[in-house]
Design a protein around this motif. Structure first.
Motif, PDB file in Angstrom:
ATOM      1  N   VAL A  27       0.797  -1.276  -0.138  1.00 22.25           N
ATOM      2  CA  VAL A  27      -0.076   0.113  -0.082  1.00 22.25           C
ATOM      3  C   VAL A  27       0.709   1.284   0.047  1.00 22.25           C
ATOM      4  CG1 VAL A  27      -1.931  -1.243   1.103  1.00 22.25           C
ATOM      5  CG2 VAL A  27      -0.112   0.079   2.517  1.00 22.25           C
ATOM      6  N   ALA A  28       2.014   1.291  -0.115  1.00 22.92           N
ATOM      7  CA  ALA A  28       3.048   2.028  -0.307  1.00 22.92           C
ATOM      8  C   ALA A  28       3.020   3.329   0.657  1.00 22.92           C
ATOM      9  CB  ALA A  28       2.904   2.923  -1.704  1.00 22.92           C
ATOM     10  N   LYS A  29       2.535   4.276   0.442  1.00 21.54           N
ATOM     11  CA  LYS A  29       2.769   5.635   1.454  1.00 21.54           C
ATOM     12  C   LYS A  29       1.621   5.377   2.561  1.00 21.54           C
ATOM     13  CE  LYS A  29       4.604   9.030  -1.556  1.00 21.54           C
ATOM     14  NZ  LYS A  29       4.503  10.237  -2.010  1.00 21.54           N
ATOM     15  N   LYS A  30       0.578   4.735   2.310  1.00 24.55           N
ATOM     16  CA  LYS A  30      -0.500   4.282   3.031  1.00 24.55           C
ATOM     17  C   LYS A  30      -0.198   3.453   4.240  1.00 24.55           C
ATOM     18  CE  LYS A  30      -4.410   6.044   0.414  1.00 24.55           C
ATOM     19  NZ  LYS A  30      -5.722   5.649   0.009  1.00 24.55           N
ATOM     20  N   ALA A  31       0.946   2.763   4.334  1.00 23.37           N
ATOM     21  CA  ALA A  31       1.383   1.747   5.177  1.00 23.37           C
ATOM     22  C   ALA A  31       1.175   2.029   6.547  1.00 23.37           C
ATOM     23  CB  ALA A  31       2.863   1.221   4.899  1.00 23.37           C
ATOM     24  N   LEU A  32       1.815   2.993   7.048  1.00 26.97           N
ATOM     25  CA  LEU A  32       1.842   3.327   8.298  1.00 26.97           C
ATOM     26  C   LEU A  32       0.307   3.641   8.815  1.00 26.97           C
ATOM     27  CD1 LEU A  32       3.089   4.135  11.232  1.00 26.97           C
ATOM     28  CD2 LEU A  32       3.614   6.397  10.703  1.00 26.97           C
ATOM     29  N   LEU A  33      -0.337   4.593   8.379  1.00 30.36           N
ATOM     30  CA  LEU A  33      -1.731   4.753   8.544  1.00 30.36           C
ATOM     31  C   LEU A  33      -2.743   3.414   8.547  1.00 30.36           C
ATOM     32  CD1 LEU A  33      -4.285   6.648   9.012  1.00 30.36           C
ATOM     33  CD2 LEU A  33      -4.354   6.709   6.493  1.00 30.36           C
ATOM     34  N   PHE A  34      -2.384   2.412   7.583  1.00 30.39           N
ATOM     35  CA  PHE A  34      -3.047   1.225   7.529  1.00 30.39           C
ATOM     36  C   PHE A  34      -2.633   0.353   8.865  1.00 30.39           C
ATOM     37  CE2 PHE A  34      -4.939  -1.813   4.451  1.00 30.39           C
ATOM     38  CZ  PHE A  34      -4.927  -3.002   5.163  1.00 30.39           C
ATOM     39  N   SER A  35      -1.582   0.313   9.024  1.00 26.92           N
ATOM     40  CA  SER A  35      -1.013  -0.460  10.307  1.00 26.92           C
ATOM     41  C   SER A  35      -1.579   0.117  11.610  1.00 26.92           C
ATOM     42  CB  SER A  35       0.659  -0.385  10.479  1.00 26.92           C
ATOM     43  OG  SER A  35       1.133  -1.159  11.393  1.00 26.92           O
ATOM     44  N   GLU A  36      -1.625   1.453  11.770  1.00 23.29           N
ATOM     45  CA  GLU A  36      -2.233   2.057  12.996  1.00 23.29           C
ATOM     46  C   GLU A  36      -3.844   1.661  13.184  1.00 23.29           C
ATOM     47  OE1 GLU A  36      -1.233   6.092  12.394  1.00 23.29           O
ATOM     48  OE2 GLU A  36       0.985   5.833  13.653  1.00 23.29           O
TER      49      GLU A  36
END
Length: 223
Positions: A27-36
């Protein structure tokens, strides 16, 4: 008898952000938000199931939270990608301070792994991280079909460890777990794993706050 130190696993010993490497590929740049969001919903679903007395294993909560996160962020992962992400939860990395900290503490305390996860998954996770040998026992939520911070699971821990509340310490990076243990009458240590971590302002404070697990032995010795 040695005092008991009960360690939360996910987020305390094992870094749940380890899934980021795989997420970044998907998911590229959305990885951190996705994880949280995934982690937040995973916990929320366990709390709700515990309150409703409709227990499903932590792996079910994890899968449902993954599906929710995909829907919320409008990300269409394939079934194979979802399977890879769920499998990654069984091989998450250990924090770099854990093995040293456990080694120090093992000499004078009885160590127990204490998790909302299912027994098989937690055993596999600890073995993959090469830290299972430090623990005398692994106590998990599926044994009594509820989740922390339900008081019943803290009593289950005491029963298994043959210990009393005032002789038992909960070590966790999760404030809800620390507050749950303290409310039950146990001692508790909050590991503040992130600078941005905020402790819930309930007026129920941990006995000790540390940033790294390898600082705990000295803190306990100073009591």
């Amino acid at each position: 008898m040695k005092q008991v130190l009960a360690f939360d696993v996910y987020g305390t010993l094992i870094n749940t952000q380890g899934v980021l490497v795989l997420l970044e590929k998907m998911v590229a740049k959305k990885a951190l938000l996705f994880s949280e969001i995934w982690r937040s919903k995973q916990l929320e679903y366990s709390f709700r199931r515990g309150l409703m007395k409709r227990y499903e294993g932590f792996s079910v909560c994890t899968k449902e939270a993954l599906d929710y996160t995909c829907d919320m962020l409008k990300i269409a992962l394939t079934s194979e990608q979802k399977k890879q992400l769920l499998e990654s939860y069984k091989t998450l990395p250990v924090f770099d301070d854990v093995e040293k900290g456990l080694s120090q503490l093992q000499r004078n305390y009885q160590l127990v792994a204490f998790s909302n996860g299912e027994k098989e998954s937690v055993e596999k996770l600890l073995n993959n991280a090469n830290i299972r040998s430090y623990f005398k026992d692994v106590v998990t939520a599926d044994e009594i079909k509820t989740f922390k911070p339900d008081p019943d699971i803290y009593q289950h821990l005491l029963n298994r460890a043959h210990s009393k509340a005032n002789q038992t310490w909960l070590i966790s990076s999760n404030p809800f777990d620390v507050i749950g243990a303290k409310s039950f009458g146990m001692n508790a240590v909050w590991i503040k794993r992130s600078r941005s971590a905020v402790y819930d302002p309930w007026g129920i404070e941990p006995n000790i706050v540390i940033k790294r697990l390898d600082n705990l032995n000295q803190q306990l010795n100073n009591l």
